[in-house]
Scaffold this active site. Structure first.
Site, PDB file in Angstrom:
ATOM      1  N   TYR A 134     -10.907  11.876   8.989  1.00 18.53           N
ATOM      2  CA  TYR A 134     -11.527  10.753   8.278  1.00 18.53           C
ATOM      3  C   TYR A 134     -12.392   9.909   9.218  1.00 18.53           C
ATOM      4  O   TYR A 134     -12.000   9.574  10.333  1.00 18.53           O
ATOM      5  CB  TYR A 134     -10.455   9.879   7.659  1.00 18.53           C
ATOM      6  CG  TYR A 134     -10.980   8.833   6.685  1.00 18.53           C
ATOM      7  CD1 TYR A 134     -10.957   9.068   5.320  1.00 18.53           C
ATOM      8  CD2 TYR A 134     -11.472   7.611   7.141  1.00 18.53           C
ATOM      9  CE1 TYR A 134     -11.419   8.116   4.409  1.00 18.53           C
ATOM     10  CE2 TYR A 134     -11.944   6.664   6.250  1.00 18.53           C
ATOM     11  CZ  TYR A 134     -11.916   6.916   4.897  1.00 18.53           C
ATOM     12  OH  TYR A 134     -12.389   5.973   4.009  1.00 18.53           O
ATOM     13  N   HIS A 163       3.819  -5.380   8.152  1.00 26.52           N
ATOM     14  CA  HIS A 163       4.474  -5.188   9.446  1.00 26.52           C
ATOM     15  C   HIS A 163       4.678  -6.581  10.030  1.00 26.52           C
ATOM     16  O   HIS A 163       3.702  -7.258  10.370  1.00 26.52           O
ATOM     17  CB  HIS A 163       3.624  -4.321  10.377  1.00 26.52           C
ATOM     18  CG  HIS A 163       3.554  -2.898   9.956  1.00 26.52           C
ATOM     19  ND1 HIS A 163       4.462  -1.935  10.390  1.00 26.52           N
ATOM     20  CD2 HIS A 163       2.705  -2.249   9.121  1.00 26.52           C
ATOM     21  CE1 HIS A 163       4.167  -0.768   9.850  1.00 26.52           C
ATOM     22  NE2 HIS A 163       3.106  -0.932   9.076  1.00 26.52           N
ATOM     23  N   HIS A 192      -7.285  -0.041   4.655  1.00 31.16           N
ATOM     24  CA  HIS A 192      -6.176   0.678   5.296  1.00 31.16           C
ATOM     25  C   HIS A 192      -5.742   1.838   4.413  1.00 31.16           C
ATOM     26  O   HIS A 192      -5.431   2.922   4.893  1.00 31.16           O
ATOM     27  CB  HIS A 192      -5.026  -0.291   5.534  1.00 31.16           C
ATOM     28  CG  HIS A 192      -3.891   0.279   6.315  1.00 31.16           C
ATOM     29  ND1 HIS A 192      -3.969   0.545   7.661  1.00 31.16           N
ATOM     30  CD2 HIS A 192      -2.641   0.647   5.920  1.00 31.16           C
ATOM     31  CE1 HIS A 192      -2.808   1.046   8.074  1.00 31.16           C
ATOM     32  NE2 HIS A 192      -1.992   1.135   7.039  1.00 31.16           N
ATOM     33  N   HIS A 197       0.829  -1.204   0.000  1.00 31.87           N
ATOM     34  CA  HIS A 197       0.000   0.000   0.000  1.00 31.87           C
ATOM     35  C   HIS A 197       0.863   1.253   0.000  1.00 31.87           C
ATOM     36  O   HIS A 197       2.049   1.216   0.320  1.00 31.87           O
ATOM     37  CB  HIS A 197      -1.005  -0.002   1.158  1.00 31.87           C
ATOM     38  CG  HIS A 197      -0.394   0.053   2.524  1.00 31.87           C
ATOM     39  ND1 HIS A 197      -0.127  -1.077   3.270  1.00 31.87           N
ATOM     40  CD2 HIS A 197      -0.026   1.103   3.304  1.00 31.87           C
ATOM     41  CE1 HIS A 197       0.373  -0.729   4.435  1.00 31.87           C
ATOM     42  NE2 HIS A 197       0.452   0.593   4.484  1.00 31.87           N
ATOM     43  N   ASP A 199       6.238   4.106   4.731  1.00 30.58           N
ATOM     44  CA  ASP A 199       6.999   3.030   5.354  1.00 30.58           C
ATOM     45  C   ASP A 199       7.051   1.762   4.505  1.00 30.58           C
ATOM     46  O   ASP A 199       7.846   0.860   4.783  1.00 30.58           O
ATOM     47  CB  ASP A 199       6.473   2.717   6.753  1.00 30.58           C
ATOM     48  CG  ASP A 199       4.972   2.566   6.831  1.00 30.58           C
ATOM     49  OD1 ASP A 199       4.271   3.105   5.964  1.00 30.58           O
ATOM     50  OD2 ASP A 199       4.478   1.939   7.792  1.00 30.58           O
ATOM     51  N   HIS A 200       6.236   1.675   3.462  1.00 35.94           N
ATOM     52  CA  HIS A 200       6.258   0.519   2.569  1.00 35.94           C
ATOM     53  C   HIS A 200       6.643   0.900   1.135  1.00 35.94           C
ATOM     54  O   HIS A 200       7.166   0.069   0.396  1.00 35.94           O
ATOM     55  CB  HIS A 200       4.895  -0.166   2.562  1.00 35.94           C
ATOM     56  CG  HIS A 200       4.402  -0.476   3.935  1.00 35.94           C
ATOM     57  ND1 HIS A 200       4.893  -1.523   4.689  1.00 35.94           N
ATOM     58  CD2 HIS A 200       3.494   0.158   4.724  1.00 35.94           C
ATOM     59  CE1 HIS A 200       4.294  -1.536   5.870  1.00 35.94           C
ATOM     60  NE2 HIS A 200       3.454  -0.519   5.912  1.00 35.94           N
ATOM     61  N   HIS A 209       1.967   3.974   1.438  1.00 36.59           N
ATOM     62  CA  HIS A 209       2.455   4.751   2.572  1.00 36.59           C
ATOM     63  C   HIS A 209       3.970   4.751   2.588  1.00 36.59           C
ATOM     64  O   HIS A 209       4.606   3.806   2.095  1.00 36.59           O
ATOM     65  CB  HIS A 209       1.924   4.177   3.890  1.00 36.59           C
ATOM     66  CG  HIS A 209       0.531   4.592   4.225  1.00 36.59           C
ATOM     67  ND1 HIS A 209      -0.242   3.944   5.158  1.00 36.59           N
ATOM     68  CD2 HIS A 209      -0.242   5.607   3.747  1.00 36.59           C
ATOM     69  CE1 HIS A 209      -1.433   4.525   5.253  1.00 36.59           C
ATOM     70  NE2 HIS A 209      -1.450   5.537   4.398  1.00 36.59           N
TER      71      HIS A 209
END
Length: 304
Positions: free
Chosen positions: A220, A254, A185, A107, A111-112, A109
Site C-alpha cells: 500500500y 492506544h 489509518h 476502527h 486489536d480494537h 483491526h
C-alpha cells in the site's frame, strides 16, 4: 488445625473482598502499573476518566465505558482473549456488563475489534459502526481499502451491525455520542465525541480520536491515488476533523498515544484536561503522514 494467625489472615481477606464487592460504582480499584512495552492483553485496573466516563481496557489498548441510568455504551473491544478482562473491569467498577446496550468501534483491526463479537454475545449489546467498518466487522476482515490489509489478521465476525452515518448521533437516555468519519489509518476509522458532567455540574467535551498514524503493509502507498482514489484527500480531511473536535479531554484507542493512563487514576502524573490536545494530536498525525509521503517519493513503488 489452622493457627489463630492463619484464621485471622483469612478473615481479614474475606472482609476486604466483601468490602470491594459492596463498594459503590465510584470506588474503582487503584490503577495498576503497566510495563514499558505491554502486550495487547496486559491487564490494568479500571479507573474513572471523568464523571460517567471510565477506562476498562488493557495497558496497551483502550476500551471506554460511558454509563447512565438507562444503560451503558462501550467503545472498542480490544482482542477476543481480552474480552473477559473488559467484563471483569466493568464489574470491578460496580457496573453490570449486562447493562451495556451499545458497543461502538474506532476502527476495523483485531486489536480494537477482536473482542467485540464476544462482548456483544455476553452482554446482548447492539454493535454500531460506520461504513465500511460495519461491513468489515460483519465479515471479520477489512478489504484492500485498509492500508494494513496484507499484514493484519482477521477477527471473529460480528452479526447484525447497526450503521451510523458521519455526523450521526447515538442516543441512550441522557447519553449522546456523535460519530465523526476520520478515515486514513483504516477506511472505516471513526472518532467519537460526547459530553460528561460531574456531580457539581462541571461538564467536559470528551473526544475519542481514532489513530492518525499511516501504517501500512509493504504494498500500500498512500500517495497512489490511482489505486486508492480519494484516500489521501480523505486522510487530510480526517486530520482537519480531529483538530476541530470538541475536545477538553482527549482519549485514543492506544492509550500511549495520548498518555491516557498517566492522566488518570488516583495519582495522575499529567493533566487530564487540555483544550489544545486534539489540535496537537492532529498536528502530530499530519507530520507523520507528510514523513510517510516523503518516504514514498524517495522509494520506487513495489511491483503489484
Amino acid at each position: 488445625m489452622r493457627s489463630f494467625t492463619g484464621w485471622l489472615s483469612v478473615s481479614i481477606a474475606s472482609l476486604l473482598l466483601a468490602a470491594c464487592a459492596s463498594a459503590p460504582p465510584h470506588a474503582a480499584k487503584a490503577a495498576g502499573a503497566c510495563p514499558a512495552d505491554p502486550n495487547w492483553d496486559e491487564s490494568t485496573a479500571p479507573r474513572r476518566i471523568y464523571a460517567n466516563t471510565w477506562y476498562v481496557g488493557t495497558c496497551a489498548i483502550s476500551a471506554i465505558l460511558i454509563t447512565s441510568d438507562a444503560g451503558h455504551i462501550l467503545i472498542d473491544g480490544v482482542t477476543d482473549t481480552a474480552a473477559p478482562n473488559i467484563e471483569a473491569n466493568i464489574r470491578a467498577l460496580g457496573f453490570d456488563p449486562g447493562q451495556v446496550r451499545y458497543i461502538l468501534n474506532s476502527h476495523e483491526h483485531i486489536d480494537h475489534a477482536g473482542g467485540i463479537a464476544r462482548l456483544a454475545r455476553d452482554t446482548g449489546a447492539r454493535v454500531v459502526a460506520r461504513e465500511p467498518a460495519a461491513t468489515a466487522l460483519e465479515r471479520g476482515k477489512a478489504d484492500r481499502g485498509d492500508p494494513q490489509f496484507l499484514s493484519v489478521p482477521g477477527f471473529p465476525p460480528v452479526a447484525n451491525v447497526q450503521r451510523i452515518d458521519d455526523g450521526g448521533t447515538l442516543r441512550l437516555g441522557a447519553l449522546a455520542l456523535t460519530a465523526h468519519a476520520t478515515p486514513g489509518h483504516t477506511a472505516g476509522a471513526t472518532s467519537w465525541t460526547w459530553r460528561s458532567c460531574d456531580d457539581t455540574g462541571q461538564c467536559r467535551d470528551i473526544a475519542y480520536a481514532d489513530s492518525l498514524t499511516p501504517f501500512s503493509d509493504k504494498v500500500y502507498r498512500f500517495s497512489d491515488d490511482a489505486a486508492h482514489p480519494g484516500a489521501l484527500a480523505a486522510y487530510r480531511r480526517s486530520i482537519e476533523t480531529v483538530a476541530a473536535l470538541p475536545c477538553d479531554i482527549l482519549l485514543t484507542p492506544h492509550p500511549g498515544a495520548s498518555d491516557l493512563l498517566e492522566r488518570t487514576g488516583p495519582h495522575p502524573a499529567k493533566p487530564l484536561v487540555d483544550a489544545g490536545a486534539c489540535r496537537a494530536y492532529a498536528a502530530a498525525g499530519a507530520a507523520k503522514l507528510d514523513a510517510r509521503l516523503e518516504q514514498e517519493r524517495a522509494q520506487p513503488a513495489p511491483a503489484r
